[in-house]
Every structure is written in C-alpha cells, then in structure tokens.
Design a protein around this motif. Structure first.
Motif, mmCIF file in Angstrom:
data_model
loop_
_atom_site.group_PDB
_atom_site.id
_atom_site.type_symbol
_atom_site.label_atom_id
_atom_site.label_comp_id
_atom_site.label_asym_id
_atom_site.label_seq_id
_atom_site.Cartn_x
_atom_site.Cartn_y
_atom_site.Cartn_z
ATOM 1 N N ASP A 14 -69.464 -30.913 24.551
ATOM 2 C CA ASP A 14 -68.467 -30.847 25.760
ATOM 3 C C ASP A 14 -67.304 -29.846 25.378
ATOM 4 O OD1 ASP A 14 -70.784 -32.487 26.893
ATOM 5 O OD2 ASP A 14 -69.322 -34.192 26.984
ATOM 6 N N SER A 15 -67.017 -29.056 26.176
ATOM 7 C CA SER A 15 -65.924 -28.160 26.014
ATOM 8 C C SER A 15 -64.897 -28.162 27.201
ATOM 9 C CB SER A 15 -66.251 -27.131 25.542
ATOM 10 O OG SER A 15 -66.992 -26.189 26.310
ATOM 11 N N VAL A 16 -63.888 -28.244 27.308
ATOM 12 C CA VAL A 16 -62.662 -27.758 28.263
ATOM 13 C C VAL A 16 -61.679 -26.677 27.677
ATOM 14 C CG1 VAL A 16 -61.251 -28.949 29.719
ATOM 15 C CG2 VAL A 16 -63.302 -30.248 29.064
ATOM 16 N N ARG A 17 -61.454 -25.851 28.606
ATOM 17 C CA ARG A 17 -60.214 -25.285 28.299
ATOM 18 C C ARG A 17 -59.004 -25.623 28.775
ATOM 19 N NH1 ARG A 17 -59.749 -18.453 29.460
ATOM 20 N NH2 ARG A 17 -57.670 -18.578 29.855
ATOM 21 N N ILE A 18 -58.103 -25.472 27.970
ATOM 22 C CA ILE A 18 -56.567 -26.122 28.634
ATOM 23 C C ILE A 18 -55.604 -24.953 28.648
ATOM 24 C CG2 ILE A 18 -54.911 -28.037 28.120
ATOM 25 C CD1 ILE A 18 -57.754 -29.036 28.598
ATOM 26 N N ASP A 19 -54.825 -24.880 29.795
ATOM 27 C CA ASP A 19 -53.939 -23.985 30.185
ATOM 28 C C ASP A 19 -52.491 -24.586 30.508
ATOM 29 O OD1 ASP A 19 -55.327 -21.234 29.504
ATOM 30 O OD2 ASP A 19 -56.782 -22.157 31.087
ATOM 31 N N LYS A 20 -52.657 -25.659 31.256
ATOM 32 C CA LYS A 20 -51.601 -26.113 32.185
ATOM 33 C C LYS A 20 -51.095 -27.541 31.390
ATOM 34 C CE LYS A 20 -53.123 -23.746 36.309
ATOM 35 N NZ LYS A 20 -53.811 -23.870 37.476
ATOM 36 N N PRO A 21 -49.917 -27.770 31.715
ATOM 37 C CA PRO A 21 -49.072 -29.074 31.391
ATOM 38 C C PRO A 21 -50.367 -30.265 32.152
ATOM 39 C CG PRO A 21 -47.571 -27.721 32.018
ATOM 40 C CD PRO A 21 -48.750 -27.038 32.355
ATOM 41 N N ASP A 22 -50.393 -31.505 31.439
ATOM 42 C CA ASP A 22 -51.157 -32.478 32.063
ATOM 43 C C ASP A 22 -52.740 -32.540 31.733
ATOM 44 O OD1 ASP A 22 -48.760 -33.923 32.523
ATOM 45 O OD2 ASP A 22 -48.649 -33.221 34.571
ATOM 46 N N GLU A 23 -53.368 -31.019 31.683
ATOM 47 C CA GLU A 23 -54.545 -30.874 31.392
ATOM 48 C C GLU A 23 -55.165 -31.405 30.210
ATOM 49 O OE1 GLU A 23 -55.587 -26.850 34.037
ATOM 50 O OE2 GLU A 23 -55.403 -26.868 31.954
ATOM 51 N N LEU A 24 -54.352 -31.438 29.173
ATOM 52 C CA LEU A 24 -54.780 -31.994 27.874
ATOM 53 C C LEU A 24 -54.893 -33.396 28.058
ATOM 54 C CD1 LEU A 24 -55.734 -31.967 24.840
ATOM 55 C CD2 LEU A 24 -53.128 -31.945 24.114
ATOM 56 N N LEU A 25 -53.896 -34.150 28.693
ATOM 57 C CA LEU A 25 -53.838 -35.586 28.888
ATOM 58 C C LEU A 25 -55.050 -36.199 29.442
ATOM 59 C CD1 LEU A 25 -52.333 -38.371 28.723
ATOM 60 C CD2 LEU A 25 -51.174 -37.526 30.643
ATOM 61 N N GLN A 26 -55.385 -35.395 30.759
ATOM 62 C CA GLN A 26 -56.613 -35.794 31.571
ATOM 63 C C GLN A 26 -57.841 -35.497 30.774
ATOM 64 O OE1 GLN A 26 -56.097 -33.354 34.902
ATOM 65 N NE2 GLN A 26 -54.230 -34.368 35.463
ATOM 66 N N ALA A 27 -58.114 -34.350 29.963
ATOM 67 C CA ALA A 27 -59.293 -33.929 29.284
ATOM 68 C C ALA A 27 -59.464 -35.073 28.003
ATOM 69 C CB ALA A 27 -59.220 -32.886 28.707
ATOM 70 N N LEU A 28 -58.403 -35.492 27.481
ATOM 71 C CA LEU A 28 -58.663 -36.309 26.265
ATOM 72 C C LEU A 28 -59.092 -37.946 26.925
ATOM 73 C CD1 LEU A 28 -55.473 -35.804 24.130
ATOM 74 C CD2 LEU A 28 -57.765 -35.548 22.993
ATOM 75 N N GLN A 29 -58.358 -38.443 27.979
ATOM 76 C CA GLN A 29 -58.692 -39.629 28.539
ATOM 77 C C GLN A 29 -60.053 -39.645 28.833
ATOM 78 O OE1 GLN A 29 -55.622 -39.627 31.720
ATOM 79 N NE2 GLN A 29 -54.350 -40.904 30.528
ATOM 80 N N GLN A 30 -60.657 -38.292 29.512
ATOM 81 C CA GLN A 30 -62.086 -38.403 29.836
ATOM 82 C C GLN A 30 -63.078 -38.243 28.696
ATOM 83 O OE1 GLN A 30 -63.229 -38.549 33.272
ATOM 84 N NE2 GLN A 30 -65.112 -38.954 32.093
ATOM 85 N N ALA A 31 -62.614 -37.425 27.596
ATOM 86 C CA ALA A 31 -63.337 -37.476 26.508
ATOM 87 C C ALA A 31 -63.573 -38.775 25.653
ATOM 88 C CB ALA A 31 -62.679 -36.516 25.493
ATOM 89 N N LEU A 32 -62.676 -39.649 25.715
ATOM 90 C CA LEU A 32 -62.371 -40.971 25.109
ATOM 91 C C LEU A 32 -63.493 -41.804 25.852
ATOM 92 C CD1 LEU A 32 -58.707 -41.844 24.384
ATOM 93 C CD2 LEU A 32 -60.504 -41.323 22.545
ATOM 94 N N LYS A 33 -63.845 -41.772 27.215
ATOM 95 C CA LYS A 33 -64.650 -42.193 27.929
ATOM 96 C C LYS A 33 -66.017 -41.795 27.801
ATOM 97 C CE LYS A 33 -61.390 -43.326 31.710
ATOM 98 N NZ LYS A 33 -61.041 -43.167 33.338
ATOM 99 N N ASN A 34 -66.088 -40.449 27.556
ATOM 100 C CA ASN A 34 -67.642 -40.028 27.411
ATOM 101 C C ASN A 34 -68.231 -40.265 26.022
ATOM 102 O OD1 ASN A 34 -67.305 -38.964 29.906
ATOM 103 N ND2 ASN A 34 -66.992 -36.826 29.243
ATOM 104 N N ASN A 35 -67.534 -40.589 25.039
ATOM 105 C CA ASN A 35 -67.945 -40.884 23.722
ATOM 106 C C ASN A 35 -69.277 -40.055 23.192
ATOM 107 O OD1 ASN A 35 -67.937 -42.609 21.517
ATOM 108 N ND2 ASN A 35 -69.911 -43.719 22.032
ATOM 109 N N ARG A 36 -68.684 -38.532 23.459
ATOM 110 C CA ARG A 36 -69.683 -37.503 22.904
ATOM 111 C C ARG A 36 -68.793 -36.539 22.181
ATOM 112 N NH1 ARG A 36 -73.787 -35.070 24.186
ATOM 113 N NH2 ARG A 36 -72.660 -33.042 24.597
ATOM 114 N N PRO A 37 -69.177 -35.485 21.428
ATOM 115 C CA PRO A 37 -68.484 -34.747 20.728
ATOM 116 C C PRO A 37 -67.925 -33.830 21.661
ATOM 117 C CG PRO A 37 -70.794 -34.840 19.485
ATOM 118 C CD PRO A 37 -70.787 -35.413 20.937
ATOM 119 N N VAL A 38 -66.740 -33.612 21.712
ATOM 120 C CA VAL A 38 -65.900 -32.727 22.701
ATOM 121 C C VAL A 38 -65.040 -31.513 22.134
ATOM 122 C CG1 VAL A 38 -64.296 -32.888 24.355
ATOM 123 C CG2 VAL A 38 -66.048 -34.404 24.284
#
Length: 594
Positions: free
Chosen positions: A527-551
């Motif tokens: 899984d991959s996400v491009r982060i450009d703006k404030p708060d996007e990393l926080l949201q992406a990390l929270q989702q990645a921790l839930k998904n339990n997959r390589p991200v």
C-alpha cells in the motif's frame, strides 16, 4: 549415558540456533547453500526469509537481533553473496549486535581449481575478508567438529561485548552425517556478573557527594536491558540524564530528569548542562565517547572533578577522555548493584557536607533552557512540509511502544532532535557504522521479533533508493512494516554540506528527477500514499496501523530545511584542515540554577 545424535552438519547447526531462540534465517539461496535450505525445510521450525539482496538480509538479521536482544542469523551463498553481506555485518560489529553470518563455500575438492564463485584461501578469501569486521571468522574444516565450531561461534557472538561472527561452510561438508551430544546454551556460554566492589563503593560515594552530577547513557544500556536500573538510580539521587544519539530512548524523554540527546543533533538542555563548568561528576554508561556522542570530542565534556566510565569492554575505558574511576561490567548488573550500594551508603554513613538535590533543581534548570531549536516549526503548516512538522505528526500517530528504525541522513537529525522517545527499545539507529538503507530492511527483522508492536522505518529517499526493494520481501511474507520516506529529492545532508562548507560552488546531492516512492511501492505490492499537506501523514499513519499491511508513505519535504548538524560540519572541517564552519551553534551557555 550421553544423549548422542546423528544428523547432518547443517541440521546440527539448526539445532543449536533453535536452542538460542532463533525462528528466522534471512538470506538468498544459491547452489552451494541449498543443503541449509533443505535442512530448514525438513526442520520446519526455523523459517527462511528470502531477501532481495544479501546486504538487506544482514540488515534484517541485525534488526531482528536488536529488538529481541538475542541472536540474529543471515546466510549467503559463496562468492558475491558472501561479499554482499559484508556491509551488514560491519554495521552489526560497530553497534555490538550479535549476528551469525553463515556463508557457503565451494567443495573442498575444488579449492584452487577455479570453481564457480570460489572464495577459498586460494583466491578471494572470504574468511579473511570478514576477520576485521567480525568477532570471529572461520571455516568449518571437519564436519565431525560441527557442534564444537557452532558452540564457539555462538559463545563468541553472545558473550562479553556482543557482536557478529562469520561461519563459512564448504558445500561438501553440509550434508555429512555427524555424531554429537547436544548442549544447552547454559552449558557452553554464560554472562559474567563480576565487577569491582571497591570501585563501586567509591562511585556511590562520589555520586552522593556531587553537587551537579550527570549521567550520559549510551547504547550499552540498551544492549544489556539496563533501562529500569538506570531510571531507579537516577531517581534515587535526582541526577539529570542525557543519552548519546545511539542511546536515545534508553531513558524516557518525557521524564523530568531527562535532558534528551547529547551530541549530534542533541538538545540545548543537554548541552548546557553537560558542558557547564558546574558539572562536577559525569557518569558515562555503555558509550565509547566517539565523535557523535561528544560533539566532536568537545574538551568541555570533562567534568571539573570526576569522569566515571562504566562499560562491559575494558578497551573503551579512557579511550577518548581520561577516566578518574571505572567499572568494567554489564551495565544492568553494575547499575543495579550501584543502586543498592547508594542505599547502603546513605543508611550507614553521614553525608552532612553533601548538598541535597531534589526535582526542583532540575525543574528550574529546564525552565531556563529550551529542549528544541525553533520548536514553533513543529506546528508549521507551510508547504512543502517542514521535517519538524513530520516529526510531530509521526509522534502523535504512533503509540508509545511503536518501534522506530531510523535511517542515516537528514532524517536522523530530525528524529534525534524532534522525535521524543518514551519506551526503552523503541528507537533503533545504526550510528556505529552509519550505513544508509539499514532501517528499510532492519525494520522487517524487527517486526518479526516483535509481531505485536507497530514497526516503522523512518528513511530518506536517497537511502530508499539503495535498499527499497526489500519492501517486496515484506509484501511476499506478509510482514506489516510501515516505511515513512522523507522525500526531499536528494541527499539532504550532503546538500547542506555542499551549501555551507563549499559555498554552493558545486552541487552533486540533488536529484534531477524526484523518485516516485509511492509509485515504486505500489509496483512491489505494498500500500502507498503520497503525503503533501499538513495532517495527511497523521491520517495516513492511523489508517496504516489499522490495515496491518506493508505500507510506504511518500512524504514530500523541503530539502532546504536545515537540520541541526552545524557541529558535525565543524568536525568535518577539522578533518579537512579547513576553517571552522560559521553555522550558529546550538549551545546555550546559560548558568545552572543555584
């Protein structure tokens, strides 16, 4: 009556590794190495993890060993397989990590005949190549001595100051039937508990009588698991604690007594206290006091009364600074006994002349000194993202027990300075050899050692370009690591060195074409996400921790944000015999409160 076993040489090897708690061997198959993989298949209890490069396999074994505080194992085939793993083993050697590197060798009957990928004593001698970087490097020369040879390797790797060992096995010996009596780890190695009692008593009294003492905790505290012993002792005497960069996290950074990191990218608090003329007793634990731990061997590190060194390796005592007192021993054993000795001294002796200290002393000092440089940038919402903002969102998203493997480059400057660590063992960095790309693979080994904890690799795009294909290893084996890639389109630390030291007259560090890290990760199945703006990393990390997959999170940051690295550049100028860098110092020379 002995319980004698008859089995192949490589089965005997696996039997001993299993007894040491090893569950994985990281490597890449190759013809001469295949009997080991056959034995793993038949054994069924040790799982092979197939890396994408032998250096990555060695890094995985290193990460696995760091997190479990035990043995890690990697393997490589003969010739280039063995030489590819060498950097990873050098990394383990520099950080005292116990790794067994198993390499294959052509059959003994072919030695000197030009066999494919031969690396015997008749050519490119791989055993000799490993000797400078391993505690031991040897070839199995007789299958009947397999058990003795393996025990020697394990005892060497795990005894005293731990470190890597290398075992080269000719292919014609791997499947030979051998007889042996299996020994338990307790029968062939032990951890020494000795220390010098007289020195311990003197250290205890010095600490009690000191007016402005300090602890400097190094990576040795992490290796020995001495975190609790260190905390109890510091609290008993209200002594402020700084850590070396490699020792970050050995003392909780939200603790009142914590001064943060001292040395490279360290905190103004630690620098003001440790380098003050008021500091009379400094106790260093598990650090060799190298360049990055001392602000380039700053002479002011010497306290005005007594430097006390505690280390398991006597060679480190007095190496860079003259020590007035020293205790050679395991950090956990020594600090535990020192705590009890302090209690005895306080109970038995009158210390009327000793100045009492309490937490108010530390609280007043910290109120006069900032913990971070330009702390307001942690809340900065500008774009491109500031690395400080990235550190804030990273800390906000991760639970306290998440394990962060930090890579080499600008990312380590940002993390050492702006990313607080609260739990022992949750910040790992290979600063001994400082090998770029380490965290990418080491995090995979770390996750296998701690499957119940989130594991993150914090890495720059230049390092990701070196070992990023190991993401595919995680995908293939369903290992849910999260890679946070600070993508600034180049080698950020080198970029600033060129700009400051060489006045920008040439540029080699910036990429002409920014890596599409998110796109690369997607092609590898992560899984991959491009982060450009404030708060996007926080949201992406929270989702990645839930998904339990390589991200893989492709975080676009500003390459022109200057990391706290000025004193490192000044040290390099000394090496170059050039005028000192005129960067603003991070040192705050304010007086210690009375």
């Amino acid at each position: 009556m002995t319980d004698e076993k008859t089995e192949t040489a490589v089965s005997t090897l696996l039997r001993y590794l299993e007894a040491e708690g090893v569950k994985y061997i990281f490597g890449i198959p190759g013809g001469p190495l295949m009997p080991l993989y056959e034995a793993m298949f038949e054994n069924g209890r040790i799982q092979p993890i197939i890396a994408r490069h032998e250096e990555g396999a060695a890094f995985m074994a290193d990460g696995y060993a760091r997190v479990r505080r035990g043995l890690g194992v990697c393997c490589a085939t003969t010739g280039p397989g063995a030489t590819n793993a060498l950097t990873g083993i050098a990394c383990s050697a520099a950080d005292s990590i116990p790794v067994l590197a198993i390499t294959a060798q052509t059959a003994t009957m072919a030695f000197g005949k030009g066999a494919a990928q031969e690396c015997s004593p008749f050519g490119i001698d791989v055993v000799d190549l490993y000797k400078p970087v391993a505690k031991a490097s040897l070839m199995l020369i007789n299958a009947d001595t397999t058990a003795e040879t393996v025990r020697h390797c394990l005892r060497t790797a795990l005894s005293g100051r731990p470190g890597p060992v290398h075992l080269n096995i000719p292919s014609d010996l791997m499947k030979k039937q051998v007889k042996h009596e299996p020994w338990t780890p307790q029968q062939y190695r032990s951890m020494p508990q000795a220390f010098e009692r007289t020195a311990l008593k003197e250290v205890a009294e010095r600490l009690i009588r000191a007016k402005h003492p300090a602890f400097l905790m190094g990576h040795g505290v992490e290796i020995s698991g001495a975190h609790e012993a260190a905390r109890r002792l510091a609290e008993k005497l209200a002594i402020p604690v700084a850590t070396t960069p490699k020792g970050k996290g050995t003392f909780p950074e939200d603790h009142l007594l914590s001064l943060g990191v001292f040395g490279f990218a360290g905190s103004p608090q630690s620098e003001a206290y440790i380098l003050s003329d008021e500091t009379d007793v400094l106790v260093t634990v598990g650090t060799s006091l190298g360049e990055l731990a001392t602000h380039g061997w700053n002479a002011n590190l010497r306290p005005n009364t007594c430097l006390i060194q505690i280390d398991t390796d006597p060679v480190e005592i007095g190496k860079n600074y003259p020590a007035q007192l020293a205790i050679v021993g395991d950090a956990n054993v020594v600090l535990t006994e020192l705590f009890f000795q302090v209690e005895r001294e306080l109970r038995w002796k009158d210390f009327d002349n000793a100045r009492p200290r309490d937490e108010d002393f530390v609280r007043k000092f910290k109120a006069q000194h900032s913990r971070c440089i330009a702390a307001d940038l942690l809340e900065d919402r500008s774009m491109p993202l500031t690395p400080q903002r990235v550190m804030r969102e990273l800390r906000q998203a991760l639970p306290d027990d998440a394990i962060v493997f930090c890579d080499i480059g600008s990312c380590m400057s940002w993390a050492l300075h702006y990313f607080p660590v609260y739990k022992p063992g949750t910040f790992q960095i290979n600063l001994g050899f400082a090998s770029m790309g380490h965290s990418i693979a080491a995090a995979i080994g770390g996750k296998l050692a701690a499957p119940d904890k989130p594991v993150i690799s914090l890495v720059g795009d230049a390092s990701f370009a070196m070992n990023g294909m190991e993401v595919h290893t995680a995908v293939e084996n369903d290992i849910p690591v999260i890679w946070v890639v600070l993508n600034n389109s180049g080698h950020g630390m080198v970029h600033h060195g060129e700009r400051i030291q060489f006045k920008g007259k040439f540029s080699t560090a910036e990429f002409k074409h920014r890596l599409d890290v998110a796109g690369l990760a997607k092609t590898m199945g992560a899984d991959s996400v491009r982060i450009d703006k404030p708060d996007e990393l926080l949201q992406a990390l929270q989702q990645a921790l839930k998904n339990n997959r390589p991200v893989v999170l492709d975080v676009r940051v500003n390459i022109n944000a200057l990391p706290p690295m000025g004193l490192r550049l000044a040290t390099l100028d000394k090496f170059f015999d050039a005028p000192a860098v005129k960067e603003k110092s991070t040192r705050l020379a304010l007086p210690i409160p009375a």
